[in-house]
Design an enzyme around this catalytic site. Structure first.
Site, PDB file in Angstrom:
ATOM      1  N   ASN A  47       0.831  -1.218   0.000  1.00  0.00           N
ATOM      2  CA  ASN A  47       0.000   0.000   0.000  1.00  0.00           C
ATOM      3  C   ASN A  47       0.863   1.266   0.000  1.00  0.00           C
ATOM      4  OD1 ASN A  47      -2.414  -1.501   0.252  1.00  0.00           O
ATOM      5  ND2 ASN A  47      -2.078  -1.672   2.453  1.00  0.00           N
ATOM      6  N   HIS A 133     -14.403  -0.617   5.830  1.00  0.00           N
ATOM      7  CA  HIS A 133     -13.294  -1.357   6.449  1.00  0.00           C
ATOM      8  C   HIS A 133     -13.671  -1.915   7.820  1.00  0.00           C
ATOM      9  CE1 HIS A 133      -9.148  -1.596   8.248  1.00  0.00           C
ATOM     10  NE2 HIS A 133      -8.859  -1.987   7.022  1.00  0.00           N
ATOM     11  N   GLU A 175     -15.793   5.330   2.778  1.00  0.00           N
ATOM     12  CA  GLU A 175     -14.366   5.474   2.479  1.00  0.00           C
ATOM     13  C   GLU A 175     -14.200   6.302   1.215  1.00  0.00           C
ATOM     14  OE1 GLU A 175     -12.253   1.694   2.490  1.00  0.00           O
ATOM     15  OE2 GLU A 175     -13.522   0.989   4.116  1.00  0.00           O
ATOM     16  N   SER A 179     -10.828  -0.232   0.115  1.00  0.00           N
ATOM     17  CA  SER A 179      -9.544  -0.920   0.251  1.00  0.00           C
ATOM     18  C   SER A 179      -9.459  -2.229  -0.520  1.00  0.00           C
ATOM     19  CB  SER A 179      -9.234  -1.157   1.727  1.00  0.00           C
ATOM     20  OG  SER A 179     -10.267  -1.900   2.334  1.00  0.00           O
ATOM     21  N   ASP A 204     -13.258   7.891   5.652  1.00  0.00           N
ATOM     22  CA  ASP A 204     -11.940   7.304   5.896  1.00  0.00           C
ATOM     23  C   ASP A 204     -11.244   7.260   4.540  1.00  0.00           C
ATOM     24  OD1 ASP A 204      -9.808   5.535   6.092  1.00  0.00           O
ATOM     25  OD2 ASP A 204     -10.859   4.118   7.385  1.00  0.00           O
ATOM     26  N   HIS A 207      -6.888   5.182   1.496  1.00  0.00           N
ATOM     27  CA  HIS A 207      -6.266   4.847   0.210  1.00  0.00           C
ATOM     28  C   HIS A 207      -6.296   5.995  -0.797  1.00  0.00           C
ATOM     29  CE1 HIS A 207      -5.713   0.655   1.316  1.00  0.00           C
ATOM     30  NE2 HIS A 207      -6.853   0.791   1.972  1.00  0.00           N
ATOM     31  N   LYS A 236      -0.125   4.029   4.373  1.00  0.00           N
ATOM     32  CA  LYS A 236      -0.231   3.742   2.947  1.00  0.00           C
ATOM     33  C   LYS A 236       0.638   4.737   2.170  1.00  0.00           C
ATOM     34  CE  LYS A 236      -3.779   0.988   4.357  1.00  0.00           C
ATOM     35  NZ  LYS A 236      -4.920   0.963   5.269  1.00  0.00           N
TER      36      LYS A 236
HETATM   37  C1  LIG Z   1      -5.571   0.291   6.354  1.00  0.00           C
HETATM   38  C2  LIG Z   1      -6.889   0.895   6.706  1.00  0.00           C
HETATM   39  C3  LIG Z   1      -7.185   1.302   8.001  1.00  0.00           C
HETATM   40  C4  LIG Z   1      -6.279   1.011   9.147  1.00  0.00           C
HETATM   41  O1  LIG Z   1      -5.241   1.898   9.197  1.00  0.00           O
HETATM   42  P1  LIG Z   1      -3.915   1.501  10.001  1.00  0.00           P
HETATM   43  O2  LIG Z   1      -3.233   2.782  10.177  1.00  0.00           O
HETATM   44  O3  LIG Z   1      -3.201   0.524   9.149  1.00  0.00           O
HETATM   45  O4  LIG Z   1      -4.385   0.903  11.304  1.00  0.00           O
HETATM   46  C5  LIG Z   1      -8.359   1.966   8.229  1.00  0.00           C
HETATM   47  N1  LIG Z   1      -9.241   2.174   7.238  1.00  0.00           N
HETATM   48  C6  LIG Z   1      -9.008   1.769   5.980  1.00  0.00           C
HETATM   49  C7  LIG Z   1     -10.022   2.033   4.924  1.00  0.00           C
HETATM   50  C8  LIG Z   1      -7.835   1.092   5.677  1.00  0.00           C
HETATM   51  O5  LIG Z   1      -7.615   0.657   4.442  1.00  0.00           O
END
Ligand SMILES: *Cc1c(COP(=O)(O)O)cnc(C)c1O
Length: 383
Positions: A47, A133, A175, A179, A204, A207, A236
């Site tokens: 990522n 997620h 999101e 993801s 969120d 990505h 990421k």
């Molecule tokens: C990877 C991810 C997370 C978690 O983030 P970390 O910092 O790795 O704990 C949260 N939300 C989404 C959509 C993700 O892809």
């Protein structure tokens, strides 16, 4: 049933349904190339979309930060763990994304838990995209609020749920870029329905941040939507780890007063904040990296049209090839590994049953012949 029996049974089911998850020991990870258990592969499961985990300026910033501040914060941010490095990073993030405040968290998982736990009370409801997620859905399930899920990326489905009466407030959760599917949320429509119903929107953008939008400001900036709560993560495209909540001042103060995730947990190491500042600078000046990533995505998609497995409709760095059954996805992943390409198979419950897939991720670090080679290996495996 006793614990030992329960554990044994759960492990048996996991193994029998080809859901067994296995960690592999990485001995060298250079974004493009990966060494696992002594074998070298071209790497298509990272990522780290811009390759910043290996960027000399980011590494140097972490080293210098560690030399001057040590390697740990030594306490929660509410005690003595909040340094000038934290304050400067928060201010830079807030200014970059156009919010009054940014608050740092140790991970995206923790940030999602903290924010959703704190806001959602018994009379409230959380309306989350079906494919949100695990960190978002788990957080929602662990609150006393009602959780409803709307059809993936279908604002009409959200609107129908919002139309039902609710005694409390509505928190809509989605999101920026999903993801496991790599597609983007229709944020304008989602924000419109949320606003009409008087709810709050949490996006969120794990990505999208760094990768899309002007200066890498992410999916919301690109779609000209300003959610009430924006979560960005640093594991990421930032190439490091950690996360931040972007919000207005009252929300930030509320989180600081009441979030147990912040109060009872050691703050991020100050040197990590220094590294993140350097990563942010690279992202802000990262048009060339983003252009290379886009070229790589286009090259892969153009080359993949003849493959027998459906390639999902994604224009992001996440390019899932849907294989179907768990065992078939594992077999294809193993076949690619034999040819020198590392692509992880993603299985239920991470994705819906029957949609096990290869989650191919592209980065700015890939070279054209890496992508051509992966495509050739896929066509070979298709027979
Ligand atoms: C990877 C991810 C997370 C978690 O983030 P970390 O910092 O790795 O704990 C949260 N939300 C989404 C959509 C993700 O892809």
């Amino acid at each position: 049933m006793a614990w030992s029996q329960r554990i044994e049974q759960a492990l048996r089911v996991q193994r029998d349904s080809a859901r067994w998850r296995q960690r592999r020991t990485v001995t060298d990870n250079r974004v493009r190339m990966l060494t696992l258990d002594g074998q070298r592969y071209r790497h298509f499961s990272s990522n780290d979309y811009l390759g910043l985990s290996q960027h000399p300026a980011v590494i140097a910033a972490w080293q210098q930060g560690a030399s001057s501040a040590g390697v740990g914060a030594g306490a929660s941010g509410h005690v003595t763990g909040y340094s000038r490095d934290h304050a400067e990073l928060e201010a830079a993030l807030a200014a970059w994304l156009g919010y009054s405040r940014a608050l740092l968290f140790i991970s995206g998982f923790a940030a999602n838990q903290a924010v959703i736990h704190l806001l959602a009370e018994k009379q409230d409801r959380i309306l989350a995209d079906k494919l949100a997620h695990a960190s978002l859905l788990d957080a929602a399930r662990h609150t006393p609020a009602m959780l409803r899920r709307f059809a993936h990326n279908q604002p009409q489905s959200l609107a129908r749920l919002l139309a039902a009466p609710c005694a409390g407030d509505s928190l809509v959760v989605t999101e920026g870029i999903f993801s496991m599917d790599g597609d983007s949320a229709p944020l304008q429509a989602v924000a419109h329905h949320t606003q009409q119903a008087g709810g709050w929107l949490l996006v969120d953008d794990a990505h999208g941040i760094g990768v899309t939008g002007e200066q890498g400001r992410g999916s919301c900036w690109q779609q000209q939507v300003k959610p009430d709560l924006l979560i960005i993560t640093f594991g990421k495209a930032f190439g490091v780890s950690g996360a931040a909540l972007l919000c207005d001042t009252p929300v930030a103060e509320y989180v600081l007063q009441f979030s147990r995730h912040l109060i009872y947990s050691t703050a991020m190491p100050p040197a990590q904040c220094t590294a993140l500042r350097a990563a942010l600078t690279q992202i802000q000046h990262g048009d060339a990296l983003r252009a290379r990533l886009q070229e790589n995505i286009a090259r892969f998609r153009a080359g993949a049209v003849g493959l027998p497995w459906p390639l999902m409709a994604s224009s992001s760095a996440i390019q899932p090839l849907v294989v179907g059954e768990n065992a078939a996805a594992l077999a294809l992943s193993a076949r690619l590994a034999q040819a020198g390409y590392w692509v992880s198979a993603i299985r239920p419950p991470t994705v819906p049953p029957g949609t096990a897939r290869l989650r191919i991720t592209l980065t700015a670090a890939h070279r054209p012949d890496d992508i051509d080679g992966l495509l050739e290996a896929l066509y070979d495996a298709a027979g």
